[in-house]
Design an enzyme around this catalytic site. Structure first.
Site, PDB file in Angstrom:
ATOM      1  CG  ASP A  71     -40.689  35.765  10.825  1.00 21.53           C
ATOM      2  OD1 ASP A  71     -39.594  36.234  10.698  1.00 21.53           O
ATOM      3  OD2 ASP A  71     -40.778  35.124  11.924  1.00 21.53           O
TER       4      ASP A  71
ATOM      5  CD  GLU B 129     -28.525  31.709   7.411  1.00 18.03           C
ATOM      6  OE1 GLU B 129     -27.584  31.818   6.589  1.00 18.03           O
ATOM      7  OE2 GLU B 129     -28.576  31.173   8.310  1.00 18.03           O
TER       8      GLU B 129
ATOM      9  CD  GLU C 104     -64.466  47.388  14.369  1.00 15.27           C
ATOM     10  OE1 GLU C 104     -64.562  47.372  15.663  1.00 15.27           O
ATOM     11  OE2 GLU C 104     -65.453  47.625  13.726  1.00 15.27           O
TER      12      GLU C 104
ATOM     13  CD  GLU D 186     -60.916  46.559  16.999  1.00 19.02           C
ATOM     14  OE1 GLU D 186     -61.425  47.451  17.784  1.00 19.02           O
ATOM     15  OE2 GLU D 186     -61.595  45.698  16.357  1.00 19.02           O
TER      16      GLU D 186
HETATM   17 CA   LIG Z   1     -63.679  46.650  17.228  1.00 18.63          CA
END
Ligand SMILES: [Ca+2]
Ligand SMILES: [Ca+2]
Length: 471
Positions: free
Chosen positions: A54, A228, A347, A349
């Protein structure tokens, strides 16, 4: 923060399966061996280490913030407990901002952290989400607010903003400042939000679901139109667009347009056909750095399906008359816009493609990657080393014997330009900085950080940064 290193067994299986699938694809890829044979081309789905669903993109200050739901591993229903935030400046390297909003944020909610959307107004960020109201047992729309696009978000009201048992809010602020909230399945309802974005004027009003407005569905007398769920409303060149999940099931993505925010709507056809091994789909559209992007979800990850979905993105161009072309799902995804700067803190991540890693909130601030075992890696794309890098620094922690970070160009089997040893630091959240020399990193390359060492978990990483060679 996770001293016991709880083993995410299902997840590990998932990422291993991703790695296996990639390996298989590469093994059979008809590519000259001299051309970076391990450079995985796939950038979809956007996230590999958890299931996401989503998508709701938001452009703010030169980045795309992507708000998603989160399907639990091995889910056999829409078992969703929290929402996630990701961001990118280049459409391929995505930063994991963790979960700044969950069911626990709403004291009155019992379950169903489903599809929402966030919007910015006057420096604040408002995130509209459907959840089940414990008191009524019905789905309601809550609104959370934050001072940053990555949160933390708090419940703005302590109660639902609106409640009619329906789901999938989309929010839109018109040029005149009037904001609208639309939502619904099986109906389609809107309400005018006040400037505070947490209250409304007038009554929720149903949009007439006519076949002229929303297409013709056959075989279901209760649902005569294609509408929908999952509306996504925006305005472009004076035309109002409502993109939505059509028919069921499986869904496809369709759209309608109107001369105003409340209609009348005219059905315009298919945006994305039924594809991708998830029986739902969900649209999100933004313009960013001169391009248009369509976000959706499918079941493309290993173990993926209707309840274990993944968000993906495609770049597209509007037709000259403002209509939307048919967009197909790809594993390639959108091309990179610009490059990644290795000489500023990046980072750990921030990832274009990850294998075997997980993320968690870091005691060092933000998020870190972890659950790193021998052979796991992360890859970022389009790293601009320019005249060359002289050294590599990483912020790391380890409660075990540590390991080695192999710094590789082009992919996890590419040229090694440096190796950084990581020692035991005394804990998974006991952080230190390691540094190692780099040789041969010039120009622009994909960059893989591949982790090697003994058995078990090796190390955590918070961030990394290169130093440029002196001229
Ligand atoms: Ca980090
Ligand atoms: Ca792992």
């Amino acid at each position: 923060m996770t001293p016991a290193r709880p083993s995410p067994a299902t997840r590990t299986g998932l990422v291993r399966a991703v790695a296996w699938t990639l390996g298989l694809l590469l093994a059979f890829a008809v590519v000259p061996a001299a051309v970076h044979p391990t450079a995985a081309r796939a950038d979809n789905p956007v996230v590999q280490h958890i299931y996401t669903a989503d998508p709701a993109p938001l452009v703010h200050n030169g980045r795309v913030y992507l708000y998603t739901g989160h399907d639990e591993d091995g889910s056999t229903y829409f078992t969703m407990k929290d929402w996630r935030v990701w961001s990118t400046a280049d459409m391929v390297n995505w930063t994991d901002h963790g979960s700044p909003l969950s069911l626990a944020t709403f004291s009155w909610a019992s379950s169903d952290a489903w599809a929402g959307q966030a919007v910015e107004r006057n420096g604040r960020f408002y995130w509209y989400v459907p959840v089940k109201n414990r008191a009524t047992g019905r789905m309601a729309i809550g609104v959370a607010v934050a001072d940053s696009p990555t949160g933390p978000f708090r419940d703005a009201l302590g109660r639902p903003l609106v409640e009619n048992g329906e789901i999938d809010p989309t929010v839109f602020i018109d040029d005149d400042g009037q904001a609208y909230l639309y939502w619904g399945n099986p109906n389609l309802t809107y309400v005018r939000l006040n400037a505070d974005m947490t209250s409304y004027s007038g009554s929720p009003t149903r949009i007439p679901l006519t076949t002229a407005g929303f297409g013709t569905r056959t075989g279901d007398p209760n649902r005569p139109t294609l509408y929908e769920e999952g509306p996504w409303v925006y305005k472009r060149n004076g035309l109002y667009y409502m993109v939505f999940a059509a028919k069921c099931c499986s869904e496809f993505i369709a759209y309608s347009t109107a001369p105003g925010p409340t209609g009348p709507w005219t059905y315009r056809g298919t945006v994305m056909p039924t594809q991708g091994s998830s029986f739902t789909n969900h649209p999100g559209i933004v313009d960013f750095k001169g391009n248009s992007y369509f976000f959706y979800h499918n079941g493309a990850l290993p173990g993926g399906g209707g309840y274990t979905r993944s968000v993906a993105v495609e770049r597209f161009s509007y037709n000259a008359d403002g209509t939307i072309p048919t967009i197909n799902m790809t594993s390639t995804g959108a091309p990179q816009v610009g490059t990644l700067n290795p000489y500023v803190r990046q980072e750990a991540e921030t990832i274009a493609w990850g294998s075997g890693i997980e993320t968690e909130p870091s005691g060092d601030g933000g998020m870190n990657i972890g659950w790193i075992e021998n052979g796991d890696y992360t890859k970022v794309k389009g790293v601009a080393f320019g005249a060359g890098a002289s050294s590599f620094t990483a912020r790391v922690a380890s409660a075990t014997g540590g390991g080695t970070i192999e710094v590789r160009l082009d992919g996890p089997s590419g040229t090694v330009v440096g190796r950084c040893g990581v020692p035991n630091t005394g804990g998974w959240q006991t952080w230190t900085t390691v540094n190692c020399p780099i040789n041969g990193a010039t120009g622009t390359h994909d960059l893989a950080l591949r982790f090697t060492g003994g058995s078990g978990y090796l190390l955590n990483m918070n961030w990394w940064q290169f130093a440029p060679a002196q001229p």
